[in-house]
Design an enzyme around this catalytic site. Structure first.
Site, mmCIF file in Angstrom:
data_model
loop_
_atom_site.group_PDB
_atom_site.id
_atom_site.type_symbol
_atom_site.label_atom_id
_atom_site.label_comp_id
_atom_site.label_asym_id
_atom_site.label_seq_id
_atom_site.Cartn_x
_atom_site.Cartn_y
_atom_site.Cartn_z
ATOM 1 N N HIS A 61 0.823 -1.205 0.000
ATOM 2 C CA HIS A 61 0.000 0.000 0.000
ATOM 3 C C HIS A 61 0.860 1.258 0.000
ATOM 4 O O HIS A 61 1.052 1.895 1.035
ATOM 5 C CB HIS A 61 -0.888 -0.059 1.255
ATOM 6 C CG HIS A 61 -2.065 0.846 1.210
ATOM 7 N ND1 HIS A 61 -3.260 0.513 1.786
ATOM 8 C CD2 HIS A 61 -2.236 2.080 0.672
ATOM 9 C CE1 HIS A 61 -4.124 1.499 1.605
ATOM 10 N NE2 HIS A 61 -3.522 2.462 0.937
ATOM 11 N N ASP A 153 -8.729 2.295 -3.823
ATOM 12 C CA ASP A 153 -8.264 2.901 -2.564
ATOM 13 C C ASP A 153 -8.341 4.426 -2.554
ATOM 14 O O ASP A 153 -8.000 5.086 -3.524
ATOM 15 C CB ASP A 153 -6.833 2.487 -2.252
ATOM 16 C CG ASP A 153 -6.371 3.084 -0.937
ATOM 17 O OD1 ASP A 153 -7.121 2.988 0.043
ATOM 18 O OD2 ASP A 153 -5.279 3.692 -0.909
ATOM 19 N N HIS A 233 -5.932 -1.298 5.263
ATOM 20 C CA HIS A 233 -5.836 -0.482 6.478
ATOM 21 C C HIS A 233 -7.035 -0.587 7.426
ATOM 22 O O HIS A 233 -7.742 0.389 7.689
ATOM 23 C CB HIS A 233 -5.570 0.979 6.148
ATOM 24 C CG HIS A 233 -6.401 1.595 5.051
ATOM 25 N ND1 HIS A 233 -7.733 1.392 4.927
ATOM 26 C CD2 HIS A 233 -6.041 2.415 4.030
ATOM 27 C CE1 HIS A 233 -8.176 2.067 3.876
ATOM 28 N NE2 HIS A 233 -7.167 2.688 3.320
ATOM 29 N N ASN A 279 -6.997 8.587 6.658
ATOM 30 C CA ASN A 279 -8.249 7.907 6.325
ATOM 31 C C ASN A 279 -7.989 6.418 6.099
ATOM 32 O O ASN A 279 -7.237 6.076 5.193
ATOM 33 C CB ASN A 279 -8.846 8.539 5.052
ATOM 34 C CG ASN A 279 -10.235 8.003 4.768
ATOM 35 O OD1 ASN A 279 -10.829 7.326 5.596
ATOM 36 N ND2 ASN A 279 -10.739 8.272 3.577
ATOM 37 N N ASP A 306 0.430 2.419 3.807
ATOM 38 C CA ASP A 306 -0.423 3.525 3.331
ATOM 39 C C ASP A 306 0.392 4.816 3.260
ATOM 40 O O ASP A 306 -0.100 5.905 3.598
ATOM 41 C CB ASP A 306 -1.676 3.704 4.207
ATOM 42 C CG ASP A 306 -2.743 4.549 3.508
ATOM 43 O OD1 ASP A 306 -2.539 4.911 2.336
ATOM 44 O OD2 ASP A 306 -3.770 4.845 4.134
ATOM 45 N N HIS A 310 2.330 14.203 1.075
ATOM 46 C CA HIS A 310 1.652 15.430 0.661
ATOM 47 C C HIS A 310 2.631 16.585 0.787
ATOM 48 O O HIS A 310 3.348 16.690 1.779
ATOM 49 C CB HIS A 310 0.441 15.728 1.556
ATOM 50 C CG HIS A 310 -0.692 14.775 1.384
ATOM 51 N ND1 HIS A 310 -1.443 14.703 0.229
ATOM 52 C CD2 HIS A 310 -1.197 13.820 2.213
ATOM 53 C CE1 HIS A 310 -2.376 13.760 0.361
ATOM 54 N NE2 HIS A 310 -2.238 13.201 1.554
#
Ligand SMILES: [Zn+2]
Length: 429
Positions: A61, A153, A233, A279, A306, A310
């Site tokens: 992920h 996802d 997740h 999330n 995950d 950013h």
């Protein structure tokens, strides 16, 4: 060009067990494993005293952001972060722009991964075109092109009929659908877990049931279709119970937990800092303990990052505007060993060969460390404690909540097909 490497004095942990052994690597493969191996001409000798020598980690992920958001991460910088975290293979999530819903886009991602040469990059495909949840992607064509894992996802497939159809195709094609479990209608506007903290802080909540309803629905669709589902997740105590029952019923359901869902709670949102917005959201201590127990008893098969980079200008916005997600690749081992009360070998299983099987890469990754096997190997010190220094991160982004937190377990060397991608903690390219 491949190197000749001799790893001495380490504890080898692989699917066959645990033992002290030296390991010789040449031409991209393991060529000898024995109690003691003397150095040969041209060997690069790695002293692994006190360290674990294991198959390379596999992340189910990873968000690489390329194509579309190269200011946050590129396939090259993400691969470098992966190698630093001990990964030799990562599954690239499809929520890129354009979406990974066509052969041309997945081929682009794969090729950029090869050019970077730091990690095997296996693109996933989206279940639906544009991840819009309306029309199935060309699953057969993508499977033909080597895509094994499919997911929307970032969003769950909301329409149960569409999910049923996708599972029926998946059963025929031998692929795996990975679900982001979130009933969207129940989480509109949510920025954190719905519970006591959320009402105290006055923030809109993401109720656990929005996850659990979809976990339940998809388990029942697995029962109906026989096709495998991997739950991404997973974050609540009840979700863990649902998967535990599904497994006891013999259903082909697998699940993953992230390092942050085994280590952080919703109370951290008290400062309204968007670094903790993710999330599914950080949950309560009861959930964290249930997820840890699920990893410990094997209900949860894999630890998956995950990894969601950013750029600062987007992440440092107020909670309601900031996108969810945090970095994960470089800290996964350190967080896992610090927060899971499990033997190191069980943690390695959840980071390496168990995810390799789910990702469909078990021919190359998560292999036993034995003569003739591909040399995809990680050497890490399971006891070294350390703290994240943002400036030292290989990721292009800096959105990690683990700055100033003591982590335990640090990757020293990563070897991809016999080549050091990371040596003494430093990426080689
Ligand atoms: Zn994700």
């Amino acid at each position: 060009m491949s190197e000749q490497i001799l790893i001495t004095g380490g504890t080898v942990i692989d699917p066959t067990g645990e033992r002290h052994a030296d390991v010789r690597i040449a031409d991209g493969r393991v060529v000898a494993v024995a109690d003691r191996l003397g150095p040969a001409d041209g060997d690069r000798v790695i002293d692994a005293s006190g360290c674990v020598v294991s198959p390379g980690f596999v992340d189910l992920h990873t968000h690489l952001r390329e194509p579309g958001k190269e200011e946050a991460e590129t396939i090259e910088t993400g691969s470098r972060a992966a190698a630093k975290g001990g990964y030799t293979c990562i599954v690239a999530m499809p929520n890129t722009d354009p979406t990974q819903d066509s052969v041309s886009v997945v081929e682009f991602v794969r090729r950029q991964g090869e050019i970077a040469g730091l990690c095997d990059v296996r693109p996933s495909g989206s279940i639906t075109i544009g991840r819009r949840g309306e029309q199935l992607s060309p699953l057969g064509e993508l499977a033909e092109a080597g895509v094994h894992l499919f997911t929307d996802d970032g969003d769950g497939v909301q329409d149960p009929l569409l999910m049923r159809r996708a599972l029926e195709y998946a059963a025929d094609l031998g692929i795996v659908l990975a679900q982001h479990c979130e009933v969207k209608r129940l989480t509109e506007g949510a920025v954190m877990h719905e519970g006591d903290c959320c009402s105290t802080f006055g923030l809109p909540g993401w109720p656990s049931i929005a996850e659990e309803m979809m976990v339940f629905r998809d388990i029942e669709l697995v029962r109906l279709t026989g096709a495998p589902v991997h739950i991404l997740h997973l974050s609540t105590a009840r979700s863990v119970d649902l998967v535990r029952v599904a497994k006891a019923d013999g259903l082909p359901v697998t699940a993953e937990a992230t390092p942050h869902h085994i280590s952080l709670t919703d109370e951290l949102l008290a400062g309204y800092d968007s670094i903790y917005k993710v999330n599914p959201p950080l949950r309560t201590m009861v959930d964290v303990e249930a997820v840890r127990a699920g990893v410990a008893d094997g209900t949860i098969d894999a630890i998956a990052t995950d990894h969601a980079p950013h750029a600062p200008e987007t992440k440092e916005q107020p909670l309601d505007h900031a996108p969810p997600g945090m970095l994960g690749l470089e800290t996964a081992l350190g967080v896992s060993l610090a927060h899971l009360d499990m033997p190191v070998a069980a943690v390695v299983a959840a980071l390496s060969w168990k995810p390799a099987a789910i990702a469909g890469v078990a021919d190359d990754h998560g292999r036993p460390i034995a003569e003739g096997e591909p040399a995809n190997i990680t050497v890490f010190d399971p006891d070294e404690t350390w703290q994240v220094v943002p400036a030292h991160l290989a990721s292009k982004s800096r959105n990690t909540p683990f700055v100033g937190v003591e982590l335990r377990g640090r990757v020293r060397h990563t070897i991809l097909r016999g080549q050091l991608t990371v040596g003494d903690g430093t990426p080689r390219r």
